[in-house]
Design an enzyme around this catalytic site. Structure first.
Site, short mmCIF file in Angstrom:
data_model
loop_
_atom_site.label_atom_id
_atom_site.label_comp_id
_atom_site.label_asym_id
_atom_site.label_seq_id
_atom_site.Cartn_x
_atom_site.Cartn_y
_atom_site.Cartn_z
N CYS A 16 0.86 -1.19 0.00
CA CYS A 16 0.00 0.00 0.00
C CYS A 16 0.90 1.23 0.00
O CYS A 16 2.12 1.13 0.14
CB CYS A 16 -0.88 0.00 1.23
N HIS A 78 4.35 1.88 11.79
CA HIS A 78 3.26 1.66 12.76
C HIS A 78 3.07 2.85 13.70
O HIS A 78 2.06 2.93 14.39
CB HIS A 78 3.54 0.41 13.58
N HIS A 128 0.22 -4.86 19.74
CA HIS A 128 0.61 -4.46 18.37
C HIS A 128 1.26 -3.08 18.43
O HIS A 128 0.77 -2.19 19.13
CB HIS A 128 -0.62 -4.45 17.45
N GLU A 130 1.30 -0.57 16.51
CA GLU A 130 0.44 0.58 16.16
C GLU A 130 -0.45 0.97 17.35
O GLU A 130 -0.65 2.14 17.63
CB GLU A 130 -0.43 0.27 14.94
N THR A 168 -5.60 0.63 12.37
CA THR A 168 -5.94 0.79 10.94
C THR A 168 -6.00 -0.53 10.17
O THR A 168 -6.50 -0.57 9.05
CB THR A 168 -4.92 1.71 10.24
N SER A 227 -0.62 -7.87 10.87
CA SER A 227 -2.03 -7.88 11.28
C SER A 227 -2.95 -7.98 10.07
O SER A 227 -3.86 -8.81 10.02
CB SER A 227 -2.33 -6.62 12.09
#
Length: 321
Positions: A16, A78, A128, A130, A168, A227
């Site tokens: 992405c 992240h 995680h 993030e 996200t 994730s």
């Protein structure tokens, strides 16, 4: 034993814009300042990408004490907590922030609403990076909810000014059901104008929904720590399609394809296309004769690089290859 006859490629899949940008930040920093470049946490959750950058002189660390004074430091895609940002500044590193702009948007929202007296529920996975980065934007007043059970037990100090934010890279469907439970318990909760789950996560999940019913088995290219890749595998299984995640072509097991004539293939947002092509070659060696790309969204989003890295050397180096 049946042989796979056709591979159906999900569209979109793989990198992405946020991942592209993060990797390019490390590559350009290496070109401009030379090795070593220190990166806090894996730049993106992909073994191949991390090993490739290690070979070029990136050093991945978790603790800033491992970074020598005056070094160049990159924050991973992240995002990091305020405490990490402040420590990095205090230690005098030259810092480039590769946090995905869509994660930064969540951080900005948290900071803005906290000033207005809001507390937060964060939908996400404990541990995680993030989630740690977003929750670390505040000293307190932000509560993690991982599932609907957490929604029933969470105890914010007040509910008049309560907002919700989301990791996200979650499953769109999981997040929606947790959000529904939050709305039920806290009807006046403030939600972001645009949902926090990023466009790339959503698009890759939508492509799997489209693909799952058309194939006998689905392969997701992605690392165990990713994730969004894990969510793609879970989504296919929830739709009734056997699904397996691989970090490299070598991990494919011939028995997965024993009853499959059509194989679906996708890749998480941090998995490079070179791995997808390797997986295609391996499935072709097992008998697949054709590869067909599904119709899907073309992503055209690009995020700008940080100041100080917008230079020509990368395009020059590319033309020399």
């Amino acid at each position: 034993m049946m042989e796979p006859k056709e591979i159906l490629l999900a569209e979109p899949r793989g990198f992405c814009a946020g991942v592209d940008r993060a990797i390019e930040i490390v590559e350009r920093a290496l070109l401009k300042f030379g090795a070593p470049i220190y990166v806090r946490h894996e730049i993106v959750h992909n073994t191949y990408v991390v090993n490739d950058l290690k070979a070029r002189g990136a050093i991945f660390i978790e603790d800033l004490a491992e970074v020598p004074a005056g070094a160049t430091l990159v924050f991973s895609a992240h995002g990091v907590s305020q405490a990490v940002q402040e420590e990095a500044k205090r230690r005098g590193f030259s810092i480039f922030d590769a946090t995905c702009p869509l994660v930064t948007k969540v951080h900005v929202e948290v900071a803005k609403l906290a000033k207005e007296g809001y507390e937060f529920l964060m939908i996400g996975h404990k541990g995680h990076p993030e989630v740690e980065g977003t929750m670390g934007q505040l000293l307190d007043g932000i509560y993690l909810v991982e599932d609907e059970a957490d929604v029933h037990t969470v105890q914010p100090r007040q509910s008049e000014k309560l907002a919700v934010v989301t990791q996200t890279t979650l499953s769109v469907d999981d997040a929606a059901s947790i959000l529904a439970a939050i709305r039920q318990r806290f009807p006046q909760i403030r939600e972001p104008k645009q949902q926090d789950i990023c466009y790339a996560t959503q698009n890759r999940q939508d492509a799997v929904k489209q693909l799952a019913g058309q194939v006998d088995v689905l392969i997701v290219v992605g690392s165990p720590t990713s994730s969004n890749s894990n969510r793609l595998r879970e989504l296919a299984e929830r739709l009734g399609t056997p699904a397996f995640m691989v970090d490299s072509p070598e991990e494919l097991q011939p028995q997965w394809f024993a009853q499959a004539t059509r194989v679906g293939l996708t890749a998480g947002a941090s998995a490079p296309e070179v791995l997808v092509q390797g997986v295609i070659a391996r499935i072709q060696a097992l008998g697949a004769a054709s590869v067909r790309k599904m119709d899907g969204l073309e992503e055209t989003i690009k995020f700008p690089l940080p100041k100080g890295l917008k230079l020509e050397p990368l395009s020059i180096s590319k033309s020399k290859k």
